[in-house]
Structures are given as structure tokens and as C-alpha cells.
Design a protein around this motif. Sequence first.
Motif, mmCIF file in Angstrom:
data_model
loop_
_atom_site.group_PDB
_atom_site.id
_atom_site.type_symbol
_atom_site.label_atom_id
_atom_site.label_comp_id
_atom_site.label_asym_id
_atom_site.label_seq_id
_atom_site.Cartn_x
_atom_site.Cartn_y
_atom_site.Cartn_z
ATOM 1 N N ASP A 73 0.838 -1.201 0.000
ATOM 2 C CA ASP A 73 0.000 0.000 0.000
ATOM 3 C C ASP A 73 0.873 1.252 0.000
ATOM 4 O OD1 ASP A 73 -2.237 -1.546 0.065
ATOM 5 O OD2 ASP A 73 -2.921 -0.915 2.052
ATOM 6 N N LYS A 74 0.380 2.276 -0.676
ATOM 7 C CA LYS A 74 1.079 3.562 -0.747
ATOM 8 C C LYS A 74 0.528 4.496 0.317
ATOM 9 C CE LYS A 74 2.181 7.230 -4.100
ATOM 10 N NZ LYS A 74 1.951 7.683 -5.497
ATOM 11 N N LEU A 75 1.414 5.092 1.107
ATOM 12 C CA LEU A 75 1.021 5.994 2.180
ATOM 13 C C LEU A 75 1.786 7.311 2.040
ATOM 14 C CD1 LEU A 75 1.628 2.899 3.545
ATOM 15 C CD2 LEU A 75 0.303 3.977 5.351
ATOM 16 N N GLU A 76 1.123 8.410 2.284
ATOM 17 C CA GLU A 76 1.803 9.699 2.309
ATOM 18 C C GLU A 76 2.232 9.996 3.741
ATOM 19 O OE1 GLU A 76 1.144 14.489 1.441
ATOM 20 O OE2 GLU A 76 -0.477 13.059 1.015
ATOM 21 N N ILE A 77 3.514 10.261 3.933
ATOM 22 C CA ILE A 77 4.032 10.592 5.253
ATOM 23 C C ILE A 77 3.826 12.077 5.509
ATOM 24 C CG2 ILE A 77 6.093 10.711 6.706
ATOM 25 C CD1 ILE A 77 7.184 8.312 5.232
ATOM 26 N N LEU A 78 3.120 12.399 6.587
ATOM 27 C CA LEU A 78 2.836 13.787 6.913
ATOM 28 C C LEU A 78 3.779 14.335 7.979
ATOM 29 C CD1 LEU A 78 -1.055 13.559 6.894
ATOM 30 C CD2 LEU A 78 0.478 14.219 5.024
ATOM 31 N N LYS A 79 4.133 13.501 8.963
ATOM 32 C CA LYS A 79 5.120 13.889 9.961
ATOM 33 C C LYS A 79 5.563 12.643 10.715
ATOM 34 C CE LYS A 79 1.629 15.279 13.406
ATOM 35 N NZ LYS A 79 1.165 16.408 14.258
ATOM 36 N N ASP A 80 6.636 12.788 11.479
ATOM 37 C CA ASP A 80 7.159 11.644 12.233
ATOM 38 C C ASP A 80 7.378 12.030 13.676
ATOM 39 O OD1 ASP A 80 10.542 11.665 12.731
ATOM 40 O OD2 ASP A 80 9.627 13.271 11.560
ATOM 41 N N ARG A 81 7.569 11.036 14.496
ATOM 42 C CA ARG A 81 8.003 11.221 15.874
ATOM 43 C C ARG A 81 9.243 10.354 16.079
ATOM 44 N NH1 ARG A 81 5.604 15.236 15.824
ATOM 45 N NH2 ARG A 81 3.830 15.886 17.112
ATOM 46 N N GLU A 171 12.775 10.672 5.753
ATOM 47 C CA GLU A 171 12.434 9.877 6.937
ATOM 48 C C GLU A 171 12.017 10.749 8.118
ATOM 49 O OE1 GLU A 171 17.042 9.328 8.533
ATOM 50 O OE2 GLU A 171 15.950 7.635 7.682
ATOM 51 N N SER A 172 12.160 12.065 7.959
ATOM 52 C CA SER A 172 11.727 13.015 8.995
ATOM 53 C C SER A 172 11.288 14.306 8.296
ATOM 54 C CB SER A 172 12.861 13.294 9.979
ATOM 55 O OG SER A 172 14.028 13.722 9.289
ATOM 56 N N PRO A 173 10.237 14.240 7.508
ATOM 57 C CA PRO A 173 9.912 15.356 6.607
ATOM 58 C C PRO A 173 9.393 16.597 7.331
ATOM 59 C CG PRO A 173 8.162 13.711 6.549
ATOM 60 C CD PRO A 173 9.275 13.125 7.377
ATOM 61 N N THR A 174 9.617 17.737 6.692
ATOM 62 C CA THR A 174 9.024 18.986 7.152
ATOM 63 C C THR A 174 7.536 18.964 6.840
ATOM 64 O OG1 THR A 174 11.098 20.152 6.721
ATOM 65 C CG2 THR A 174 9.096 21.500 6.912
ATOM 66 N N THR A 175 6.712 19.369 7.796
ATOM 67 C CA THR A 175 5.266 19.373 7.562
ATOM 68 C C THR A 175 4.908 20.385 6.486
ATOM 69 O OG1 THR A 175 5.003 20.920 9.412
ATOM 70 C CG2 THR A 175 4.616 18.589 9.860
ATOM 71 N N ARG A 176 4.002 19.968 5.612
ATOM 72 C CA ARG A 176 3.571 20.804 4.499
ATOM 73 C C ARG A 176 2.184 21.378 4.784
ATOM 74 N NH1 ARG A 176 2.425 17.543 0.498
ATOM 75 N NH2 ARG A 176 2.638 19.108 -1.145
ATOM 76 N N GLY A 177 1.921 22.581 4.288
ATOM 77 C CA GLY A 177 0.621 23.204 4.474
ATOM 78 C C GLY A 177 0.763 24.678 4.789
ATOM 79 N N TYR A 178 -0.303 25.235 5.364
ATOM 80 C CA TYR A 178 -0.324 26.645 5.769
ATOM 81 C C TYR A 178 -0.249 26.727 7.295
ATOM 82 C CZ TYR A 178 -1.650 28.102 1.052
ATOM 83 O OH TYR A 178 -1.657 28.345 -0.300
ATOM 84 N N ASN A 204 4.911 25.452 13.476
ATOM 85 C CA ASN A 204 3.928 24.376 13.612
ATOM 86 C C ASN A 204 4.400 23.380 14.661
ATOM 87 O OD1 ASN A 204 1.759 22.591 13.168
ATOM 88 N ND2 ASN A 204 2.879 21.494 11.577
ATOM 89 N N ASP A 205 3.853 23.478 15.868
ATOM 90 C CA ASP A 205 4.163 22.517 16.920
ATOM 91 C C ASP A 205 5.678 22.478 17.152
ATOM 92 O OD1 ASP A 205 3.647 20.576 18.857
ATOM 93 O OD2 ASP A 205 3.576 18.943 17.407
ATOM 94 N N SER A 206 6.310 21.316 16.934
ATOM 95 C CA SER A 206 7.748 21.205 17.161
ATOM 96 C C SER A 206 8.575 21.611 15.944
ATOM 97 C CB SER A 206 8.103 19.766 17.557
ATOM 98 O OG SER A 206 7.757 18.863 16.525
ATOM 99 N N TYR A 207 7.944 22.066 14.883
ATOM 100 C CA TYR A 207 8.637 22.426 13.650
ATOM 101 C C TYR A 207 9.011 23.903 13.684
ATOM 102 C CZ TYR A 207 7.168 17.872 12.033
ATOM 103 O OH TYR A 207 6.973 16.511 11.921
ATOM 104 N N LEU A 208 10.296 24.156 13.472
ATOM 105 C CA LEU A 208 10.866 25.488 13.656
ATOM 106 C C LEU A 208 11.676 25.923 12.433
ATOM 107 C CD1 LEU A 208 12.594 24.761 17.113
ATOM 108 C CD2 LEU A 208 10.218 25.500 16.788
ATOM 109 N N VAL A 256 4.303 25.994 3.293
ATOM 110 C CA VAL A 256 5.360 25.014 3.030
ATOM 111 C C VAL A 256 4.843 24.031 2.007
ATOM 112 C CG1 VAL A 256 6.923 23.290 4.003
ATOM 113 C CG2 VAL A 256 6.163 25.215 5.420
ATOM 114 N N ASN A 257 5.538 23.898 0.892
ATOM 115 C CA ASN A 257 5.117 22.905 -0.101
ATOM 116 C C ASN A 257 6.324 22.177 -0.691
ATOM 117 O OD1 ASN A 257 6.095 25.017 -1.721
ATOM 118 N ND2 ASN A 257 4.602 24.659 -3.326
#
Length: 257
Positions: A73-81, A171-178, A204-208, A256-257
Motif C-alpha cells: 500500500d502507498k502511504l503519504e508521510i505527513l510527519k514523524d516522531r 524519513e523526517s519530513p518537514t510538515t507541508r501546508g499553511y 507548527n508545533d515542534s517544527y521550527l 510550506v510545499n
Amino acid sequence: MKAFHLGIALLAAGSLVVARLVDKQVVEKTDGAEYVEEKRVTGSPVYAFALYNGVMFSDEALSEAVDYIGYGDKLEILKDRSRQVYFVRHGGRLGWVRGDILDIPDDPPTVTDALTTDEIEEYARLMRFKSDTGYFIWVDIARQQVYVLKYDNNNVLRLDRTIVCATGKNESPTTRGYFTITDRGESFYNKRLGSGAKYWVRFNDSYLFHSVALNEDGSVKDGTLGVRRSDGCVRMSMEDSRWFYETIPYGTSVRVN
């Protein structure tokens, strides 16, 4: 040839449809002629494939199953911990999965075909970028650039500064969006990651946004810029990160895109 209608404004009646910047392939029309233009601005989603059958959970603690993942299955990674669990999109559902279920591809090369100032400003207009402050921040992951746009006297966003950056690895992507700029600080050090930085600004949260990676003593641990390199934050040079920290106000909008 069938046209892809994107609903963006004409520059003038009967003139060229300026659509080549948006992240879809489109057809331009000039004096009745039609042809397909290549994309100039593209999003940078990260897709992974399931290595085996698994489960998607509603929570980061992986306590409540909400969906099943099938092999391949194909999954889009949005963020990681910590690269241990991942927040993903699977079909139309969102949830968390264990990292060891995912086959994450290598980081792609940075796009070196730079956008012109006119293209950046036109894209901002076409996308109707808005901010409650005098600035708007656009992070172009594909090109590893931060475009700082500033409103002119006519309330039009103009390119003020272009900053080379380093966003998250696949493996640790920057979150995308507004997002929106919130708090900030002069420095931090994360013992778990063994890395710190100066001049951090949260979007965005822990993203700096922050400087290149530093050791605990303040020396440079990793000064690499221009490629995907971080644990998800947007790294900049010491000079650029300090300018960003001192200049960009609270409440500034970020794309961020």
C-alpha cells in the motif's frame, strides 16, 4: 487536446493564461494555439510503501486501531516522531503507523532550476497568499529555498529576500501546508537528538525555523544547506536565521510545499 481549466485570472482579455507556475500540468492558449507547459512549482509530498501487512492507529501511542495497511500500500508521510512512528494518509484516512512497516525512499535531489522574482511574485498572487503582518513566508522544499515576501505600498507581496535552507529528510519530513509564526527563542539544545540551534522561530508545533545544527558547546555540528538534511525543521545559515528571528513578526503566515 483537452485543456486543464484551473480557474486563474487572465492577465488581460484574450491574453496568455498564466498557469505554468501552479503545481499541475496545464495548457496555455495564445492566439488559439494550445500546448502543454511543464510544471514550475511542485509540491514535495513524501510517499512510502508498506513492507508488510499492518495497522493504522488513531493516536501516537498506537493504542486504537482505525485501519488496516496491506502489503505494498502507498502511504503519504505527513510527519514523524523520532523516526519511530509516522502520521500518514492512507487513502482518505489519517492515522499513525509504526516506522518499521514503511519503505521510505531516498531523498530526491534538489531542483536547481531557480524561480525568477517575477515567477515567485506571480505565484503568490495566483495562490492568493495572505498574511496578517507585513510579511509572508513561502518554503519551497523542492528547491530548498525560503522566499520572504513583503507587502509593498499597494498591498502587493513582493520578494524581499531568498534564503537557502535545509528541510527535513524523507524519513523526517518537514510538515507541508499553511501555518502561522508563533513563539521564538535565542537557542535550544535537544539531548535526545544530540543537536541544537540558535534563533529558533516556531511555525507548527515542534517544527521550527532555526540556524544550522549546533553541538552543545555552540560549535557547528552540521552546516549543510541546500539539501534535505534536518529532522523536520527548516535550517538556515547563522546570519539568515538571526535576521529571520529579529525581523519576521508573530502572526506571519507560512506556506510550506
